[in-house]
Design an enzyme around this catalytic site. Structure first.
Site, mmCIF file in Angstrom:
data_model
loop_
_atom_site.group_PDB
_atom_site.id
_atom_site.type_symbol
_atom_site.label_atom_id
_atom_site.label_comp_id
_atom_site.label_asym_id
_atom_site.label_seq_id
_atom_site.Cartn_x
_atom_site.Cartn_y
_atom_site.Cartn_z
ATOM 1 N N ILE A 58 -27.766 0.448 9.225
ATOM 2 C CA ILE A 58 -28.799 -0.313 8.491
ATOM 3 C C ILE A 58 -29.671 -1.142 9.436
ATOM 4 C CG2 ILE A 58 -27.640 -0.412 6.234
ATOM 5 C CD1 ILE A 58 -26.706 -3.292 7.022
ATOM 6 N N THR A 132 -20.910 -11.690 -2.561
ATOM 7 C CA THR A 132 -19.541 -12.084 -2.896
ATOM 8 C C THR A 132 -19.498 -13.508 -3.451
ATOM 9 O OG1 THR A 132 -17.450 -12.699 -1.837
ATOM 10 C CG2 THR A 132 -19.354 -12.632 -0.421
ATOM 11 N N ASP A 133 -18.471 -13.820 -4.209
ATOM 12 C CA ASP A 133 -18.272 -15.201 -4.678
ATOM 13 C C ASP A 133 -17.822 -16.118 -3.535
ATOM 14 O OD1 ASP A 133 -15.668 -14.256 -4.340
ATOM 15 O OD2 ASP A 133 -14.955 -14.884 -6.326
ATOM 16 N N GLU A 134 -17.413 -15.514 -2.385
ATOM 17 C CA GLU A 134 -16.875 -16.341 -1.296
ATOM 18 C C GLU A 134 -17.938 -17.241 -0.680
ATOM 19 O OE1 GLU A 134 -14.080 -14.321 1.235
ATOM 20 O OE2 GLU A 134 -13.577 -12.880 -0.336
ATOM 21 N N TYR A 158 -16.968 -14.392 7.640
ATOM 22 C CA TYR A 158 -17.424 -13.372 6.671
ATOM 23 C C TYR A 158 -18.339 -13.987 5.629
ATOM 24 C CZ TYR A 158 -17.282 -10.512 2.410
ATOM 25 O OH TYR A 158 -17.621 -9.835 1.265
ATOM 26 N N LYS A 162 -22.382 -13.415 4.816
ATOM 27 C CA LYS A 162 -22.900 -12.946 3.523
ATOM 28 C C LYS A 162 -23.872 -13.989 2.951
ATOM 29 C CE LYS A 162 -21.908 -9.725 1.443
ATOM 30 N NZ LYS A 162 -22.473 -8.341 1.429
ATOM 31 N N ASN A 257 -1.904 -15.275 -5.443
ATOM 32 C CA ASN A 257 -1.583 -14.078 -4.650
ATOM 33 C C ASN A 257 -0.156 -13.599 -4.875
ATOM 34 O OD1 ASN A 257 -4.133 -14.040 -3.551
ATOM 35 N ND2 ASN A 257 -3.546 -15.131 -1.685
ATOM 36 N N ASP A 289 -0.205 -18.952 7.509
ATOM 37 C CA ASP A 289 -1.401 -18.881 6.678
ATOM 38 C C ASP A 289 -2.618 -18.419 7.491
ATOM 39 O OD1 ASP A 289 -2.885 -19.051 4.380
ATOM 40 O OD2 ASP A 289 -2.548 -21.209 4.067
ATOM 41 N N GLY A 292 -8.323 -21.495 7.877
ATOM 42 C CA GLY A 292 -9.426 -21.860 6.974
ATOM 43 C C GLY A 292 -9.339 -21.211 5.599
HETATM 44 P P1 NAD Z 1 -16.046 -1.621 2.791
HETATM 45 O O1 NAD Z 1 -15.719 -2.324 4.057
HETATM 46 O O2 NAD Z 1 -15.003 -0.803 2.103
HETATM 47 O O3 NAD Z 1 -17.291 -0.631 3.037
HETATM 48 C C1 NAD Z 1 -18.397 -0.989 3.804
HETATM 49 C C2 NAD Z 1 -19.215 0.284 4.079
HETATM 50 O O4 NAD Z 1 -20.380 -0.096 4.817
HETATM 51 C C3 NAD Z 1 -18.467 1.329 4.907
HETATM 52 O O5 NAD Z 1 -18.681 2.612 4.360
HETATM 53 C C4 NAD Z 1 -19.107 1.217 6.284
HETATM 54 O O6 NAD Z 1 -19.099 2.439 7.013
HETATM 55 C C5 NAD Z 1 -20.530 0.787 5.916
HETATM 56 N N1 NAD Z 1 -21.191 0.056 7.001
HETATM 57 C C6 NAD Z 1 -20.681 -0.998 7.704
HETATM 58 N N2 NAD Z 1 -21.586 -1.387 8.631
HETATM 59 C C7 NAD Z 1 -22.673 -0.586 8.479
HETATM 60 C C8 NAD Z 1 -23.933 -0.518 9.129
HETATM 61 N N3 NAD Z 1 -24.257 -1.341 10.141
HETATM 62 N N4 NAD Z 1 -24.825 0.418 8.713
HETATM 63 C C9 NAD Z 1 -24.517 1.269 7.699
HETATM 64 N N5 NAD Z 1 -23.331 1.257 7.070
HETATM 65 C C10 NAD Z 1 -22.425 0.338 7.452
HETATM 66 O O7 NAD Z 1 -16.643 -2.725 1.828
HETATM 67 P P2 NAD Z 1 -16.521 -2.873 0.236
HETATM 68 O O8 NAD Z 1 -15.261 -3.566 -0.089
HETATM 69 O O9 NAD Z 1 -16.835 -1.567 -0.387
HETATM 70 O O10 NAD Z 1 -17.708 -3.909 -0.036
HETATM 71 C C11 NAD Z 1 -19.040 -3.445 -0.275
HETATM 72 C C12 NAD Z 1 -19.955 -4.642 -0.440
HETATM 73 O O11 NAD Z 1 -19.496 -5.438 -1.539
HETATM 74 C C13 NAD Z 1 -19.974 -5.579 0.768
HETATM 75 O O12 NAD Z 1 -21.307 -6.020 0.946
HETATM 76 C C14 NAD Z 1 -19.072 -6.730 0.374
HETATM 77 O O13 NAD Z 1 -19.449 -7.920 1.013
HETATM 78 C C15 NAD Z 1 -19.309 -6.786 -1.123
HETATM 79 N N6 NAD Z 1 -18.192 -7.325 -1.935
HETATM 80 C C16 NAD Z 1 -16.928 -6.821 -1.764
HETATM 81 C C17 NAD Z 1 -15.897 -7.308 -2.558
HETATM 82 C C18 NAD Z 1 -14.479 -6.767 -2.429
HETATM 83 O O14 NAD Z 1 -13.571 -7.302 -3.064
HETATM 84 N N7 NAD Z 1 -14.248 -5.696 -1.667
HETATM 85 C C19 NAD Z 1 -16.147 -8.304 -3.509
HETATM 86 C C20 NAD Z 1 -17.466 -8.790 -3.651
HETATM 87 C C21 NAD Z 1 -18.475 -8.276 -2.858
HETATM 88 P P1 TYD Z 2 -8.118 -10.023 0.888
HETATM 89 O O1 TYD Z 2 -7.734 -8.784 0.158
HETATM 90 O O2 TYD Z 2 -8.238 -9.980 2.381
HETATM 91 O O3 TYD Z 2 -9.473 -10.555 0.212
HETATM 92 P P2 TYD Z 2 -10.268 -11.977 0.431
HETATM 93 O O4 TYD Z 2 -9.760 -12.638 1.649
HETATM 94 O O5 TYD Z 2 -11.670 -11.493 0.578
HETATM 95 O O6 TYD Z 2 -10.017 -12.773 -0.820
HETATM 96 O O7 TYD Z 2 -7.067 -11.169 0.516
HETATM 97 C C1 TYD Z 2 -6.851 -11.551 -0.825
HETATM 98 C C2 TYD Z 2 -5.924 -12.733 -0.797
HETATM 99 O O8 TYD Z 2 -4.648 -12.295 -0.314
HETATM 100 C C3 TYD Z 2 -6.387 -13.823 0.154
HETATM 101 O O9 TYD Z 2 -6.068 -15.098 -0.420
HETATM 102 C C4 TYD Z 2 -5.562 -13.598 1.413
HETATM 103 C C5 TYD Z 2 -4.268 -13.014 0.876
HETATM 104 N N1 TYD Z 2 -3.581 -12.048 1.772
HETATM 105 C C6 TYD Z 2 -2.210 -12.195 2.015
HETATM 106 O O10 TYD Z 2 -1.560 -13.124 1.502
HETATM 107 N N2 TYD Z 2 -1.595 -11.286 2.821
HETATM 108 C C7 TYD Z 2 -2.279 -10.262 3.409
HETATM 109 O O11 TYD Z 2 -1.658 -9.467 4.187
HETATM 110 C C8 TYD Z 2 -3.673 -10.106 3.136
HETATM 111 C C9 TYD Z 2 -4.468 -8.987 3.754
HETATM 112 C C10 TYD Z 2 -4.292 -11.028 2.306
#
Ligand code: NAD
Ligand code: TYD
Length: 355
Positions: A58, A132-134, A158, A162, A257, A289, A292
């Site tokens: 991208i 993300t909500d984060e 992260y 975002k 969790n 833990d 942060g």
């Molecule tokens: P993921 O890590 O599974 O997938 C990310 C994808 O982006 C991969 O296919 C990777 O190859 C591609 N990518 C990474 N860098 C790239 C680059 N420079 N150019 C082109 N492609 C690239 O992520 P996900 O969990 O599917 O999350 C997708 C989106 O949703 C993200 O923006 C994330 O911040 C957001 N999001 C995720 C969650 C969650 O719980 N997973 C929740 C809320 C929002």
């Molecule tokens: P994660 O799936 O990494 O999502 P996020 O950090 O984006 O919320 O983690 C979800 C929750 O689980 C988070 O509070 C961190 C915790 N966690 C563990 O306790 N053990 C683990 O091995 C991982 C990967 C996450």
């Protein structure tokens, strides 16, 4: 035609698969195929004439500009990102490069394309930024859930990256009128999630009889949304969302969790009992833990429910059953993604003393 970035990842692949099932419109997927992106995620549609894949970054403005010129999409749904909090703590710079600079590169190329569209096409165009909500930071136990007007207080590299991307998206709307929409979604789970995130990691380790690492006291709270519900929310936002608006998306499933881990373990006990008949929960280990570590996220979904009529449809227990079933039926997928690079990450992340 619509464009999707990051369509080979967890949520993007679900979006592309569902889109091709439910809409007639073609989709082009631009993905760099990082460790988190897998072509196999889209194997069911690779011969579909309405599906187009381009391997690319991208951040490559010239590539994106040429794709826009060639295909003339009416919308972009931007998923591509570095997405794992723990990796952002181990190496933040990649998160700035991809999430901030990558999003700005997309915005620049998209604006140049959008400014040349005719009035009707320009008005109908959408740039949906999947966030993300984060970005809102951490809540206390009694705090009200995040609304769209909650201040941005990102705590991890992260979420800071975002948040940065979201600010640029907002600025491109405010300054240049680009019809952008940002969504802030809670934690997703479901098929094809890379097993570095909590739920697939727990399934993966439990099936191998390996420890289930729970950070700190396991009382951190997340709101969990089944990935197909996130994709239905994004379709609603694309169809009816207001340019310049943001929408919070959540699962109405706040959980600590340790409770999530227990539910996954109980589901596995039923669907794939351990060879020795012992409950999988015995594998839980409390580990150091995360630095942060945000204590609680929660979503107030009043706006998306009221304006767009969207609500989650899959309850957590049902979503977990579907997810566990998928991982049991797709061991070859898990084997192919848990390559040397995956094992190296797990070794580095969970070696004695540091989560
Ligand atoms: P993921 O890590 O599974 O997938 C990310 C994808 O982006 C991969 O296919 C990777 O190859 C591609 N990518 C990474 N860098 C790239 C680059 N420079 N150019 C082109 N492609 C690239 O992520 P996900 O969990 O599917 O999350 C997708 C989106 O949703 C993200 O923006 C994330 O911040 C957001 N999001 C995720 C969650 C969650 O719980 N997973 C929740 C809320 C929002
Ligand atoms: P994660 O799936 O990494 O999502 P996020 O950090 O984006 O919320 O983690 C979800 C929750 O689980 C988070 O509070 C961190 C915790 N966690 C563990 O306790 N053990 C683990 O091995 C991982 C990967 C996450």
């Amino acid at each position: 035609m619509i464009f999707v970035t990051g369509g080979c990842g967890f949520i993007g692949s679900c979006f592309v698969l569902d889109w091709l099932e439910q809409a007639d419109e073609p989709v082009l997927n631009l993905d760099a195929l990082t460790y988190a992106g897998h072509l196999g995620n889209l194997a069911p549609v690779e011969r579909n004439a309405r599906y187009h894949f381009v391997r690319g970054d991208i951040r490559d403005r010239a590539l994106f500009a040429s794709l826009l010129e060639k295909w003339q999409p009416r919308a972009i749904v931007h998923f591509a990102a570095e997405s794992h909090v723990d990796r952002s703590i181990a190496g933040p710079a990649a998160f700035v490069d991809t999430n901030v600079n990558g999003t700005v590169a997309l915005l620049e190329a998209t604006l140049a394309y959008w400014q040349k569209l005719g009035a009707a096409q320009a008005a109908a165009f959408r740039f949906v930024n999947v966030s993300t909500d984060e970005v809102f930071g951490s809540l206390g136990p009694g705090d009200a859930p995040f609304t769209e007007s909650h201040p941005y207080q990102p705590n991890s590299p992260y979420s800071a990256s975002k948040a940065g991307a979201d600010h640029f998206v907002r600025a491109w709307h405010h300054t240049f009128d680009l019809p952008t929409i940002t969504t802030n979604c809670s934690n997703n789970y479901g098929p094809r999630q890379f097993p570095e995130k909590l739920i697939p990691l727990v399934i993966h380790n439990a099936l191998r009889g390996e420890p289930l690492p729970v950070y700190g006291d396991g009382q951190q709270v997340r709101d969990w949304l089944y990935v197909a519900d996130h994709c239905s929310a994004l379709r609603a936002v694309l169809a009816q969302g207001k340019p310049g608006a943001t929408y919070n998306i959540g699962g109405r499933a706040e959980m600590a969790n340790i409770d999530v881990v227990r539910i996954v373990c109980a589901t596995l006990d039923e669907m794939r009992p351990s060879p020795d008949g012992q409950p999988h929960e015995r594998l839980v280990r409390y580990v150091t833990d995360r630095r942060g570590h945000d204590r609680r996220y929660a979503i107030d979904d009043t706006k998306i429910a009221g304006e767009l009529g969207w609500a989650p449809s899959v309850r957590f227990e049902e979503g977990i059953r579907r997810t566990v079933r998928w991982y049991l039926d797709n061991e070859a997928w898990v084997q192919s993604v848990t390559s040397g690079a995956y094992r190296q990450w797990i070794e580095q992340q969970y070696s004695a003393g540091r989560p």
